[in-house]
Write a protein that holds these residues in place. Structure first.
Motif, PDB file in Angstrom:
ATOM      1  N   ASN A   1       0.948  -0.996  -0.455  1.00  0.00           N
ATOM      2  CA  ASN A   1       0.261   0.314   0.443  1.00  0.00           C
ATOM      3  C   ASN A   1       1.027   0.939  -0.155  1.00  0.00           C
ATOM      4  O   ASN A   1       1.938   1.296   0.804  1.00  0.00           O
ATOM      5  CB  ASN A   1      -1.278   0.089   1.053  1.00  0.00           C
ATOM      6  CG  ASN A   1      -1.800   1.348   1.072  1.00  0.00           C
ATOM      7  OD1 ASN A   1      -1.902   2.181   0.968  1.00  0.00           O
ATOM      8  ND2 ASN A   1      -2.857   0.730   1.655  1.00  0.00           N
ATOM      9  N   VAL A   2       0.763   1.704  -1.333  1.00  0.00           N
ATOM     10  CA  VAL A   2       1.908   3.143  -1.343  1.00  0.00           C
ATOM     11  C   VAL A   2       1.652   3.731  -0.434  1.00  0.00           C
ATOM     12  O   VAL A   2       2.576   5.076  -1.263  1.00  0.00           O
ATOM     13  CB  VAL A   2       2.062   3.764  -2.802  1.00  0.00           C
ATOM     14  CG1 VAL A   2       2.326   2.644  -3.781  1.00  0.00           C
ATOM     15  CG2 VAL A   2       0.489   3.974  -3.533  1.00  0.00           C
ATOM     16  N   GLY A   3       0.541   4.305   0.521  1.00  0.00           N
ATOM     17  CA  GLY A   3       0.243   5.865   0.946  1.00  0.00           C
ATOM     18  C   GLY A   3      -0.755   6.987  -0.605  1.00  0.00           C
ATOM     19  O   GLY A   3      -1.164   6.325  -1.066  1.00  0.00           O
ATOM     20  N   SER A   4      -0.331   8.183   0.652  1.00  0.00           N
ATOM     21  CA  SER A   4      -0.953   9.174  -0.038  1.00  0.00           C
ATOM     22  C   SER A   4       0.482  10.495  -0.269  1.00  0.00           C
ATOM     23  O   SER A   4       1.085  10.800   0.736  1.00  0.00           O
ATOM     24  CB  SER A   4      -1.475   9.468   0.776  1.00  0.00           C
ATOM     25  OG  SER A   4      -2.489  11.352   0.084  1.00  0.00           O
TER      26      SER A   4
ATOM     27  N   ARG B   1       4.442  13.803   6.332  1.00  0.00           N
ATOM     28  CA  ARG B   1       4.658  13.959   4.778  1.00  0.00           C
ATOM     29  C   ARG B   1       4.512  13.011   3.758  1.00  0.00           C
ATOM     30  O   ARG B   1       3.547  12.030   4.214  1.00  0.00           O
ATOM     31  CB  ARG B   1       6.537  13.081   5.186  1.00  0.00           C
ATOM     32  CG  ARG B   1       7.831  14.250   5.769  1.00  0.00           C
ATOM     33  CD  ARG B   1       8.733  13.205   6.832  1.00  0.00           C
ATOM     34  NE  ARG B   1       8.579  11.804   7.275  1.00  0.00           N
ATOM     35  CZ  ARG B   1       9.315  10.905   6.941  1.00  0.00           C
ATOM     36  NH1 ARG B   1      10.740  10.984   6.586  1.00  0.00           N
ATOM     37  NH2 ARG B   1       8.609  10.087   8.009  1.00  0.00           N
ATOM     38  N   GLY B   2       4.849  12.853   2.326  1.00  0.00           N
ATOM     39  CA  GLY B   2       4.105  12.465   1.234  1.00  0.00           C
ATOM     40  C   GLY B   2       4.499  11.327   1.329  1.00  0.00           C
ATOM     41  O   GLY B   2       5.704  10.940   1.827  1.00  0.00           O
ATOM     42  N   SER B   3       4.008  10.486   0.829  1.00  0.00           N
ATOM     43  CA  SER B   3       4.667   9.141   0.944  1.00  0.00           C
ATOM     44  C   SER B   3       4.564   8.189  -0.913  1.00  0.00           C
ATOM     45  O   SER B   3       3.328   8.543  -1.942  1.00  0.00           O
ATOM     46  CB  SER B   3       4.411   7.609   1.521  1.00  0.00           C
ATOM     47  OG  SER B   3       2.688   6.975   1.538  1.00  0.00           O
ATOM     48  N   TYR B   4       5.353   7.997  -1.003  1.00  0.00           N
ATOM     49  CA  TYR B   4       4.917   6.843  -2.567  1.00  0.00           C
ATOM     50  C   TYR B   4       6.263   5.191  -2.183  1.00  0.00           C
ATOM     51  O   TYR B   4       6.766   4.889  -1.037  1.00  0.00           O
ATOM     52  CB  TYR B   4       5.331   7.421  -3.249  1.00  0.00           C
ATOM     53  CG  TYR B   4       6.705   7.520  -3.968  1.00  0.00           C
ATOM     54  CD1 TYR B   4       7.704   6.496  -4.680  1.00  0.00           C
ATOM     55  CD2 TYR B   4       7.557   8.720  -3.572  1.00  0.00           C
ATOM     56  CE1 TYR B   4       8.876   6.519  -4.920  1.00  0.00           C
ATOM     57  CE2 TYR B   4       8.802   8.666  -3.520  1.00  0.00           C
ATOM     58  CZ  TYR B   4       9.135   7.573  -4.071  1.00  0.00           C
ATOM     59  OH  TYR B   4      11.382   7.877  -4.106  1.00  0.00           O
ATOM     60  N   GLY B   5       5.733   4.408  -3.515  1.00  0.00           N
ATOM     61  CA  GLY B   5       6.306   3.196  -3.299  1.00  0.00           C
ATOM     62  C   GLY B   5       7.101   2.950  -4.049  1.00  0.00           C
ATOM     63  O   GLY B   5       7.036   3.376  -5.474  1.00  0.00           O
ATOM     64  N   ARG B   6       8.627   1.741  -4.324  1.00  0.00           N
ATOM     65  CA  ARG B   6       8.789   1.634  -4.973  1.00  0.00           C
ATOM     66  C   ARG B   6       9.294  -0.646  -4.851  1.00  0.00           C
ATOM     67  O   ARG B   6       8.952  -0.400  -4.074  1.00  0.00           O
ATOM     68  CB  ARG B   6      10.466   1.994  -5.033  1.00  0.00           C
ATOM     69  CG  ARG B   6      10.292   3.997  -4.908  1.00  0.00           C
ATOM     70  CD  ARG B   6      12.376   3.837  -4.556  1.00  0.00           C
ATOM     71  NE  ARG B   6      12.399   4.985  -4.914  1.00  0.00           N
ATOM     72  CZ  ARG B   6      13.554   6.254  -4.393  1.00  0.00           C
ATOM     73  NH1 ARG B   6      14.911   4.630  -3.640  1.00  0.00           N
ATOM     74  NH2 ARG B   6      13.742   6.826  -4.013  1.00  0.00           N
TER      75      ARG B   6
END
Length: 278
Positions: free
Chosen positions: A177-180, A190-195
Motif C-alpha cells: 500500500n503506497v500511502g498518499s 510527509r508524502g509517501s510513494y512506493g518503490r
C-alpha cells in the motif's frame, strides 16, 4: 527492473512536484499513478496537467481512483437535493476547475497488470481492491478478509486508498500500500510513494517518505478559493490534510444522518465537529 507507484495526490501540487522530482531522480523503468490525483485539495487542474505532461514526456501511466470516478459522475449528474448539493460542493468546485482539461481523464483504466523479469512475477496495481476502488487494505484487516480482495497467483498486489502506507505478506503475494502523496492519514505529514525493484529473482518493496512545501499548500487552500467556495465539508478536508489524520468518517458517523434529516444544518454540524477536535 524498477517501478514507482504513487497515489492519492488529492490535488496537492507542491506534494506532486516533490514526488515527481524524487521519482525522476531515482530513474524507474515504469511509473504508475494509482488514482485520486484530483479532488479533496485546491489544485486539481494543475495536478492533472502536470501528470499529463509526465505521461507525455516520461510514459507515466494512470489508474482510476474513486475521486476521478466521483468527480466525473458529478459533472454528469446534478445534485439530488439542496442538501446533496451542499455536501458535494467541493467536488462540484473541482468539476468547475478541471472542465477545460477534463478530457485528460478519458479512458483511464481501473487497474493495471504487468510482468516482472522472472517466473510468477506478475504485479497488479489498483486504487482499491477486487471489491472496488473505495475498499482498502489496512494493517488491521485480517488475512481471512484478503482472499476476496487480492487476485490469486500474483507476486505483488499494489494498492492505495487508505492514505496509510503498508508492506504486508499474504501467502505468496507481497502487498504494497503506497500511502498518499498529498494527504497522509498516519500522523506523518510527509508524502509517501512506493518503490518496487526486481533483485535476486524476486520483487523488493520499499515505502519512501518525502518532505514538500506545506506552507505553499496551505496558501493554495486559502488563495485558490477552495476553502471559501467549496462548502462546509472542505474545512474537515483541510484539517485532515493539516493533521495528517482521517476525520471524515467520524463526522459522517456523528452528524451525516442528522444533516440529511434536516435536524441540524451542515455548517452547524461541521462547526460542532471541529470544536470537538480542539
Amino acid at each position: 527492473m524498477k517501478v514507482a507507484v504513487l497515489s492519492d495526490v488529492q490535488a496537492n501540487q507542491p506534494a506532486l512536484d516533490a514526488a515527481a522530482d524524487e521519482i525522476l531522480a531515482w530513474g524507474p523503468d515504469l511509473v504508475v499513478m494509482a488514482g485520486d490525483l484530483i479532488n479533496r485539495g485546491p489544485s486539481s487542474r494543475a495536478c492533472l496537467e502536470r501528470f499529463d505532461a509526465l505521461r507525455q514526456t516520461s510514459g507515466w501511466l494512470p489508474v482510476n481512483g474513486n475521486h476521478e470516478v466521483w468527480v466525473l459522475r458529478c459533472a454528469e449528474r446534478p445534485p439530488t437535493s439542496p442538501i446533496d448539493g451542499q455536501m458535494r460542493r467541493f467536488a462540484d468546485w473541482t468539476c468547475t476547475q478541471i472542465t477545460p482539461v477534463q478530457h485528460l481523464l478519458a479512458n483511464w483504466p481501473d487497474h493495471l497488470c504487468f510482468a516482472g523479469p522472472g517466473h510468477r512475477a506478475w504485479v497488479h496495481v489498483a486504487h482499491g481492491t477486487l471489491l472496488g476502488n473505495r475498499d482498502g487494505i489496512s494493517a488491521s484487516l485480517p488475512d481471512a478478509a484478503l482472499a476476496e480482495r487480492v487476485p490469486s497467483e500474483l507476486a505483488v498486489f499494489v494498492t492505495a486508498h487508505t492514505h496509510k502506507p503498508l508492506i504486508r505478506q499474504f501467502g505468496g503475494t507481497l502487498i504494497l500500500n503506497v500511502g498518499s502523496v498529498g494527504s497522509p492519514f498516519d500522523g506523518d505529514p510527509r508524502g509517501s510513494y512506493g518503490r518496487l525493484e526486481w533483485r535476486g529473482g524476486r520483487w523488493h518493496a520499499e515505502i519512501c517518505r518525502f518532505a514538500y512545501d506545506r506552507d505553499q499548500t496551505d496558501r493554495d487552500f486559502h488563495e485558490s478559493g477552495f476553502l471559501s467556495e467549496g462548502g462546509p465539508l472542505v474545512r474537515i478536508l483541510y484539517e485532515e490534510w493539516r493533521r495528517a489524520q482521517l476525520l471524515m468518517p467520524t463526522w459522517v458517523e456523528a452528524y451525516r444522518d442528522a444533516v440529511l434529516a434536516e435536524k441540524i444544518g451542515l455548517d452547524e454540524a461541521v462547526d460542532a465537529f471541529l470544536a470537538r477536535l480542539d
